[in-house]
Design a protein around this motif. Structure first.
Motif, PDB file in Angstrom:
ATOM      1  N   ALA A  19       0.830  -1.205   0.000  1.00  9.80           N
ATOM      2  CA  ALA A  19       0.000   0.000   0.000  1.00  9.80           C
ATOM      3  C   ALA A  19       0.866   1.256   0.000  1.00  9.80           C
ATOM      4  N   VAL A  20       1.982   1.219   0.725  1.00 15.40           N
ATOM      5  CA  VAL A  20       2.882   2.373   0.772  1.00 15.40           C
ATOM      6  C   VAL A  20       3.470   2.640  -0.611  1.00 15.40           C
ATOM      7  N   ILE A  21       3.875   1.582  -1.310  1.00 17.50           N
ATOM      8  CA  ILE A  21       4.435   1.728  -2.655  1.00 17.50           C
ATOM      9  C   ILE A  21       3.365   2.238  -3.618  1.00 17.50           C
ATOM     10  N   SER A  22       2.182   1.648  -3.581  1.00 12.15           N
ATOM     11  CA  SER A  22       1.110   2.074  -4.484  1.00 12.15           C
ATOM     12  C   SER A  22       0.765   3.540  -4.275  1.00 12.15           C
ATOM     13  N   ARG A  23       0.626   3.934  -3.022  1.00 13.78           N
ATOM     14  CA  ARG A  23       0.313   5.333  -2.697  1.00 13.78           C
ATOM     15  C   ARG A  23       1.347   6.265  -3.299  1.00 13.78           C
ATOM     16  N   ARG A  24       2.612   5.902  -3.198  1.00 16.68           N
ATOM     17  CA  ARG A  24       3.679   6.759  -3.710  1.00 16.68           C
ATOM     18  C   ARG A  24       3.700   6.780  -5.247  1.00 16.68           C
ATOM     19  N   LEU A  25       3.572   5.621  -5.882  1.00 19.00           N
ATOM     20  CA  LEU A  25       3.586   5.574  -7.344  1.00 19.00           C
ATOM     21  C   LEU A  25       2.443   6.396  -7.935  1.00 19.00           C
ATOM     22  N   LEU A  26       1.291   6.362  -7.270  1.00 15.07           N
ATOM     23  CA  LEU A  26       0.110   7.050  -7.778  1.00 15.07           C
ATOM     24  C   LEU A  26       0.047   8.519  -7.365  1.00 15.07           C
ATOM     25  N   GLY A  27       0.948   8.919  -6.485  1.00 14.90           N
ATOM     26  CA  GLY A  27       0.995  10.316  -6.072  1.00 14.90           C
ATOM     27  C   GLY A  27      -0.144  10.721  -5.166  1.00 14.90           C
ATOM     28  N   LEU A  28      -0.492   9.830  -4.227  1.00 13.52           N
ATOM     29  CA  LEU A  28      -1.615  10.087  -3.331  1.00 13.52           C
ATOM     30  C   LEU A  28      -1.176  10.665  -1.977  1.00 13.52           C
ATOM     31  N   GLU A  29       0.078  11.072  -1.876  1.00 16.15           N
ATOM     32  CA  GLU A  29       0.584  11.538  -0.582  1.00 16.15           C
ATOM     33  C   GLU A  29      -0.232  12.680   0.009  1.00 16.15           C
ATOM     34  N   ASP A  30      -0.672  13.613  -0.834  1.00 20.02           N
ATOM     35  CA  ASP A  30      -1.419  14.766  -0.322  1.00 20.02           C
ATOM     36  C   ASP A  30      -2.882  14.448  -0.040  1.00 20.02           C
ATOM     37  N   ALA A  31      -3.365  13.321  -0.551  1.00 20.80           N
ATOM     38  CA  ALA A  31      -4.770  12.957  -0.366  1.00 20.80           C
ATOM     39  C   ALA A  31      -4.977  11.912   0.723  1.00 20.80           C
ATOM     40  N   LEU A  32      -3.984  11.048   0.906  1.00 22.25           N
ATOM     41  CA  LEU A  32      -4.078   9.953   1.865  1.00 22.25           C
ATOM     42  C   LEU A  32      -2.837  10.000   2.743  1.00 22.25           C
ATOM     43  N   SER A  33      -2.982  10.494   3.952  1.00 23.12           N
ATOM     44  CA  SER A  33      -1.815  10.645   4.825  1.00 23.12           C
ATOM     45  C   SER A  33      -1.330   9.279   5.297  1.00 23.12           C
ATOM     46  N   LEU A  34      -0.103   9.257   5.812  1.00 15.61           N
ATOM     47  CA  LEU A  34       0.550   7.997   6.166  1.00 15.61           C
ATOM     48  C   LEU A  34       1.027   8.026   7.611  1.00 15.61           C
ATOM     49  N   ALA A  35       0.665   6.997   8.356  1.00 13.46           N
ATOM     50  CA  ALA A  35       1.172   6.790   9.708  1.00 13.46           C
ATOM     51  C   ALA A  35       2.062   5.555   9.700  1.00 13.46           C
ATOM     52  N   ILE A  36       3.274   5.694  10.213  1.00 11.69           N
ATOM     53  CA  ILE A  36       4.203   4.570  10.278  1.00 11.69           C
ATOM     54  C   ILE A  36       4.319   4.104  11.727  1.00 11.69           C
ATOM     55  N   ALA A  37       3.969   2.857  11.952  1.00 19.75           N
ATOM     56  CA  ALA A  37       4.029   2.285  13.296  1.00 19.75           C
ATOM     57  C   ALA A  37       5.444   1.832  13.631  1.00 19.75           C
ATOM     58  N   ASP A  38       5.728   1.788  14.910  1.00 23.64           N
ATOM     59  CA  ASP A  38       6.989   1.243  15.399  1.00 23.64           C
ATOM     60  C   ASP A  38       7.086  -0.222  14.944  1.00 23.64           C
ATOM     61  N   PRO A  39       8.244  -0.662  14.438  1.00 25.14           N
ATOM     62  CA  PRO A  39       8.350  -2.068  14.021  1.00 25.14           C
ATOM     63  C   PRO A  39       8.291  -3.044  15.182  1.00 25.14           C
ATOM     64  N   ILE A  40       8.480  -2.552  16.392  1.00 22.05           N
ATOM     65  CA  ILE A  40       8.392  -3.409  17.567  1.00 22.05           C
ATOM     66  C   ILE A  40       7.075  -3.138  18.272  1.00 22.05           C
ATOM     67  N   GLN A  41       6.205  -4.158  18.313  1.00 20.96           N
ATOM     68  CA  GLN A  41       4.930  -3.994  19.012  1.00 20.96           C
ATOM     69  C   GLN A  41       5.018  -4.525  20.435  1.00 20.96           C
ATOM     70  N   ASP A  42       4.019  -4.190  21.230  1.00 21.18           N
ATOM     71  CA  ASP A  42       3.848  -4.911  22.484  1.00 21.18           C
ATOM     72  C   ASP A  42       2.647  -5.841  22.304  1.00 21.18           C
ATOM     73  N   ASP A  43       2.166  -6.442  23.375  1.00 19.83           N
ATOM     74  CA  ASP A  43       1.093  -7.424  23.256  1.00 19.83           C
ATOM     75  C   ASP A  43      -0.253  -6.795  22.926  1.00 19.83           C
ATOM     76  N   ARG A  44      -0.337  -5.473  22.971  1.00 21.37           N
ATOM     77  CA  ARG A  44      -1.627  -4.837  22.733  1.00 21.37           C
ATOM     78  C   ARG A  44      -1.869  -4.547  21.263  1.00 21.37           C
ATOM     79  N   SER A  45      -0.846  -4.020  20.588  1.00 20.92           N
ATOM     80  CA  SER A  45      -1.137  -3.536  19.245  1.00 20.92           C
ATOM     81  C   SER A  45       0.110  -2.945  18.608  1.00 20.92           C
ATOM     82  N   TRP A  46      -0.020  -2.564  17.357  1.00 22.14           N
ATOM     83  CA  TRP A  46       0.968  -1.704  16.725  1.00 22.14           C
ATOM     84  C   TRP A  46       0.937  -0.342  17.431  1.00 22.14           C
ATOM     85  N   ARG A  47       2.130   0.209  17.677  1.00 23.81           N
ATOM     86  CA  ARG A  47       2.255   1.415  18.495  1.00 23.81           C
ATOM     87  C   ARG A  47       2.777   2.577  17.657  1.00 23.81           C
ATOM     88  N   PHE A  48       2.441   3.796  18.081  1.00 28.25           N
ATOM     89  CA  PHE A  48       2.915   4.991  17.397  1.00 28.25           C
ATOM     90  C   PHE A  48       4.047   5.642  18.179  1.00 28.25           C
TER      91      PHE A  48
END
Length: 342
Positions: free
Chosen positions: A59-88
């Motif tokens: 999805a990150v690659i598609s968004r960039r190739l199509l030039g959707l950066e200004d229309a669809l913002s991006l949140a990148i989660a920490d690659p290390i999660q805890d037992d609850r969820s992906w973390r910011f």
């Protein structure tokens, strides 16, 4: 790993049961006509991804190739999660600056109070309500390629051209079963028979793809399509994690000349390599998947300098963006370290 909703699951879903990738739980679609109640609209949605995750990286690659950066913002989660969820936790105060949440699981809870299933990426969240819209990792990129056209950049490529859709679907089905999913079935196998079947099937499929890529630059037609994106996100991780960590070690990618050159070609194409963070990839697989690597040591290798070597794939012809143009340079706030530099 036995997550309930596909994609890349949270830490608590990595276990010792036989690997089976389940269907996505939230399969609403964001479409041009809004038939599921979620119309395409600039700045209404936020894509939540992990650079470690091959499914989210599509999805990150598609968004960039199509030039959707200004229309669809991006949140990148920490690659290390805890037992609850992906973390910011990569963001200030551990809070996503747009959604104002600490954990992706909070968006799942807003969508379905009391939700107790897996929390996976990629995920698309509606910004005003904070609710999860979809975590359907298979459909998200197809919809980006077909439903978001009104918001594309000038010169955006056609990643799912009508004339080739049947062939793209056929190629993607085999790639999904034996390559994208095959590395996981090998890595999380619970007995020798499961492992050998997955590993053998993986390399059989790679061998089948090789003659196709010896005669043409891309998997289908003479331009980059969704099929290339899906194969790339597994191959770019191959020597770094799948060869050793998942025991897919009959050969390295760098020992398969055609596939190695093909993947380097894509890596060096704007929109592909400039979204890849090898540090996130290595730390996630080796530190989160404790059932496979209980000590949590992250290996120093492999040497990443080869990704920038000449590939000579242009000699096969083809035009990466068809009649379109490359995307603009990556935004400063979305830059990743180049290969070989942490």
């Amino acid at each position: 790993m036995s997550g309930s909703n596909g994609g890349m699951p949270g830490n608590s879903e990595y276990g010792t049961k036989p690997f089976k990738r389940s269907k996505s739980h939230f399969t609403d679609r964001i479409t041009a006509d809004g038939r599921d109640g979620w119309p395409v609209e600039a700045n209404r949605y936020r894509l939540v991804a992990s650079r470690a995750c091959p499914w989210a990286s599509r999805a990150v690659i598609s968004r960039r190739l199509l030039g959707l950066e200004d229309a669809l913002s991006l949140a990148i989660a920490d690659p290390i999660q805890d037992d609850r969820s992906w973390r910011f936790t990569l963001d200030a105060d551990g809070l996503d600056p747009v959604l104002k949440i600490h954990l992706l699981g909070e968006a799942y809870e807003k969508r379905e109070p009391g939700y107790s299933g897996g929390v996976s990426v990629p995920a698309v969240v509606e910004v005003p309500s904070g609710k999860l819209v979809t975590n359907d990792y298979q459909q998200i990129t197809l919809d980006l390629a077909t439903e978001w056209t009104a918001l594309y950049r000038p010169g955006a490529p056609d990643l799912y051209p009508h004339a080739h859709r049947d062939e793209i679907d056929e190629v993607m089905a085999g790639v999904y079963e034996d390559v994208n999913n095959g590395v996981y079935r090998a890595g999380f196998a619970t007995n020798q028979e499961e492992y050998q079947a997955a590993c053998t099937g993986l390399f059989r499929r790679l061998d089948q793809l090789t003659p196709r890529l010896e005669r043409q630059r891309y998997l289908v037609g003479d331009t980059i399509t969704e099929a290339d994106i899906r194969l790339f996100t597994t191959l770019v991780r191959f020597d770094t994690v799948y060869h050793g960590h998942f025991k897919c070690n009959l050969r390295k990618l760098s020992e398969m000349p055609t596939l190695w050159a093909y993947t380097r070609d894509l890596f060096q194409t704007p929109g592909f390599g400039d979204t890849v963070d090898f540090d996130h990839i290595k730390r996630h697989y080796y530190q989160v998947q404790s059932g496979i690597n209980p000590i949590g040591i992250v290996p120093l290798g492999p040497d990443l300098s080869g990704w920038l070597m000449p590939h000579h794939r242009q000699e096969l012809g083809g035009h990466p963006f068809g009649d379109g143009t490359p995307p603009e340079p990556v935004r400063t706030d979305e830059e990743v370290p180049p290969p070989g530099r942490p």
